[in-house]
Design an enzyme around this catalytic site. Structure first.
Site, PDB file in Angstrom:
ATOM      1  N   LEU A  90      -4.074 -12.861 -82.418  1.00 22.79           N
ATOM      2  CA  LEU A  90      -5.451 -13.035 -82.506  1.00 22.79           C
ATOM      3  C   LEU A  90      -6.179 -13.238 -81.058  1.00 22.79           C
ATOM      4  O   LEU A  90      -5.633 -14.228 -80.459  1.00 22.79           O
ATOM      5  CB  LEU A  90      -5.794 -14.366 -83.488  1.00 22.79           C
ATOM      6  CG  LEU A  90      -6.062 -14.270 -84.866  1.00 22.79           C
ATOM      7  CD1 LEU A  90      -6.294 -15.336 -85.510  1.00 22.79           C
ATOM      8  CD2 LEU A  90      -7.098 -13.048 -85.483  1.00 22.79           C
ATOM      9  N   VAL A 132     -13.118  -8.959 -81.860  1.00 23.56           N
ATOM     10  CA  VAL A 132     -13.466  -8.552 -83.131  1.00 23.56           C
ATOM     11  C   VAL A 132     -12.557  -7.698 -83.608  1.00 23.56           C
ATOM     12  O   VAL A 132     -12.181  -7.989 -85.091  1.00 23.56           O
ATOM     13  CB  VAL A 132     -14.891  -7.728 -83.171  1.00 23.56           C
ATOM     14  CG1 VAL A 132     -14.715  -6.325 -82.410  1.00 23.56           C
ATOM     15  CG2 VAL A 132     -15.689  -7.558 -84.650  1.00 23.56           C
ATOM     16  N   SER A 142      -8.976  -7.630 -83.659  1.00 21.56           N
ATOM     17  CA  SER A 142      -8.007  -8.293 -84.255  1.00 21.56           C
ATOM     18  C   SER A 142      -8.644  -9.298 -85.075  1.00 21.56           C
ATOM     19  O   SER A 142      -7.672  -9.574 -86.284  1.00 21.56           O
ATOM     20  CB  SER A 142      -7.215  -9.337 -83.134  1.00 21.56           C
ATOM     21  OG  SER A 142      -7.955 -10.144 -82.457  1.00 21.56           O
ATOM     22  N   MET A 177      -2.135 -15.870 -77.544  1.00 17.45           N
ATOM     23  CA  MET A 177      -1.417 -15.898 -76.546  1.00 17.45           C
ATOM     24  C   MET A 177      -2.278 -16.140 -75.395  1.00 17.45           C
ATOM     25  O   MET A 177      -3.098 -15.389 -74.952  1.00 17.45           O
ATOM     26  CB  MET A 177      -0.403 -14.757 -76.484  1.00 17.45           C
ATOM     27  CG  MET A 177      -1.002 -13.508 -76.260  1.00 17.45           C
ATOM     28  SD  MET A 177       0.574 -12.118 -76.256  1.00 17.45           S
ATOM     29  CE  MET A 177      -0.103 -10.961 -77.390  1.00 17.45           C
ATOM     30  N   CYS A 183       1.740  -4.327 -70.532  1.00 17.55           N
ATOM     31  CA  CYS A 183       1.618  -5.410 -71.151  1.00 17.55           C
ATOM     32  C   CYS A 183       1.979  -4.982 -72.674  1.00 17.55           C
ATOM     33  O   CYS A 183       2.783  -6.177 -73.267  1.00 17.55           O
ATOM     34  CB  CYS A 183      -0.013  -5.721 -71.202  1.00 17.55           C
ATOM     35  SG  CYS A 183      -0.078  -7.313 -72.241  1.00 17.55           S
ATOM     36  N   GLY A 224      -4.741  -5.585 -83.110  1.00 20.74           N
ATOM     37  CA  GLY A 224      -6.045  -4.683 -83.433  1.00 20.74           C
ATOM     38  C   GLY A 224      -6.125  -3.452 -82.845  1.00 20.74           C
ATOM     39  O   GLY A 224      -7.265  -2.952 -82.601  1.00 20.74           O
ATOM     40  N   CYS A 284      -5.745  -6.013 -68.847  1.00 15.91           N
ATOM     41  CA  CYS A 284      -5.395  -6.785 -69.916  1.00 15.91           C
ATOM     42  C   CYS A 284      -4.935  -8.263 -69.584  1.00 15.91           C
ATOM     43  O   CYS A 284      -4.137  -8.546 -68.887  1.00 15.91           O
ATOM     44  CB  CYS A 284      -3.807  -6.081 -70.506  1.00 15.91           C
ATOM     45  SG  CYS A 284      -3.441  -6.560 -72.224  1.00 15.91           S
TER      46      CYS A 284
END
Length: 399
Positions: free
Chosen positions: A10, A14, A16, A35, A102, A126, A202
């Site tokens: 999460l 939106v 995820s 995370m 990543c 997501g 990221c």
């Protein structure tokens, strides 16, 4: 029968959020895990503390969906595996893609281990891509497919995943288009429904790259040289790469243009060649020319930058690229090419680029990609990925 357990990353966005909802609807036992991967705000634009806001949003979504919520700090691993790699690549004059790293090193490695400790059978994200599992010669293979939303397909960012990583991955929004994801989030009254998509690196965010890189790389003045559009360096016979090219022809045509001050004239100064990349327009602060200046080459050893006028400048285009043998990766090892083999495939050298047609030649020293059309802004260090129809089968670092 006991429900399969899925841990969803999460992020506070939106995509995820809706992915978590879809998993619940599919009957999985869902756990949300946020995370934290970065907390240093040096060079980050809008750096109030974005990760904290994202965490609150992720918590609010978990509460609304009635799923457990956990938090993990992976910033140490992220710095070691992604950010340090970025610095090292820029120092060499290459342009890395931290988002690809990543996914390979953090989301589907370190994060995956954390998910298993929570009892996960699968880990979900997501991402707008799809996975399909097939049997071939009695063995199971996982296909990485483009997302159904052509505007949002993110398969490129997952181009370095292995079969083992894919076996544990779920992509719940891969067959949903973005407007529908927004609609679902709005209908569920989720706090993330109208939140803007994240931009930039990221987990780091939008950055002022030179300022960000100055944490490790020194600023040092150098010269900027303007190369004329009619420069002799551009006289390459790309047609030699078609039909049955020799290894020597492929090697020669895959080389970047070897710029030198003798081919141009000094038009300004810069603060360090390693802060710039091919195709870049902004950040030079050199004006007074009939057309905008674009970076067409850098020389890290001599701290020089070469520019050309206009976005159609020949220095921005190349038709043959190389991936070294040790930087080749096959998502589908059963479809890996043998040395000496050539194959017509679709290729992408950056996110959201429409798939390009070309022929890939596998040679002992690596892979040569010969595009049907010249490609703009080819940058060493970026990833090239290749597809069969909508399946991503392999990738590699552009040399």
């Amino acid at each position: 029968m006991q429900k399969k357990k899925v841990v969803i990353g999460l992020s506070g966005g939106v995509d995820s959020s809706v992915a978590a909802y879809v998993l619940k609807e599919q009957g999985y036992e869902v756990i949300g895990l946020f995370m934290k991967n970065w907390h240093d705000t040096t060079g980050v634009l809008d750096s109030d503390c974005p990760w904290l806001e994202d965490r609150f949003d992720a918590m609010a979504v978990a509460k609304k969906l009635d799923i457990p919520f956990h938090f993990v700090d992976l910033s140490e691993q992220y710095r070691a595996r992604v950010v340090d790699y970025m610095f090292a690549e820029y120092e060499k004059g290459r342009t890395p893609n931290p988002d690809v790293l990543c996914n390979r090193e953090i989301k589907f490695d370190v994060f995956l281990d954390k998910c298993f400790k929570l009892g996960a059978d699968y880990v979900a994200t997501g991402h707008y891509c799809r996975k399909e599992t097939i049997m071939k010669d009695g063995k199971e293979y996982h296909r990485l497919l483009a997302g159904s939303d052509n505007n949002k397909d993110q398969s490129y960012f997952l181009c370095q995943l292995s079969q083992e990583q894919l076996s544990k991955a779920l992509f719940p929004v891969g067959d949903i288009v973005k407007p529908e994801v927004r609609r679902i989030a709005n209908e569920l009254n989720l706090v993330t429904a109208h939140k803007k998509d994240s931009q930039g690196i990221c987990f780091v965010g939008k950055v002022d790259l030179p300022v960000f890189l100055q944490q490790k790389l020194e600023s040092k003045k150098g010269k900027v040289f303007l190369i004329d559009k009619d420069c002799e360096l551009y006289q390459r016979d790309w047609k030699q790469a078609f039909d049955i090219p020799t290894d020597e022809v492929l090697e020669e045509l895959s080389q970047p243009y070897m710029f030198h001050p003798k081919f141009g004239k000094k038009v300004g100064e810069h603060g360090g060649a390693h802060f710039y990349t091919v195709g870049q327009r902004k950040g030079l602060n050199i004006g007074g020319f009939p057309e905008p200046l674009f970076i067409i080459g850098t020389n890290i050893n001599y701290n020089q930058i070469y520019v050309g006028m206009g976005k159609q400048n020949p220095g921005l285009f190349r038709q043959v690229i190389k991936v070294n043998a040790d930087e080749l990766h096959w998502v589908r090892p059963d479809l890996a090419m043998e040395v000496g083999e050539s194959r017509r495939l679709s290729i992408r050298i950056r996110y959201r680029q429409p798939l390009q047609n070309g022929v890939i030649h596998r040679r002992k020293e690596g892979m040569y990609v010969v595009f049907d059309e010249p490609q703009r802004g080819v940058a060493a260090g970026q990833f090239a990925s290749w597809y069969v129809e909508d399946e991503l089968i392999g990738s590699g670092v552009i040399n």
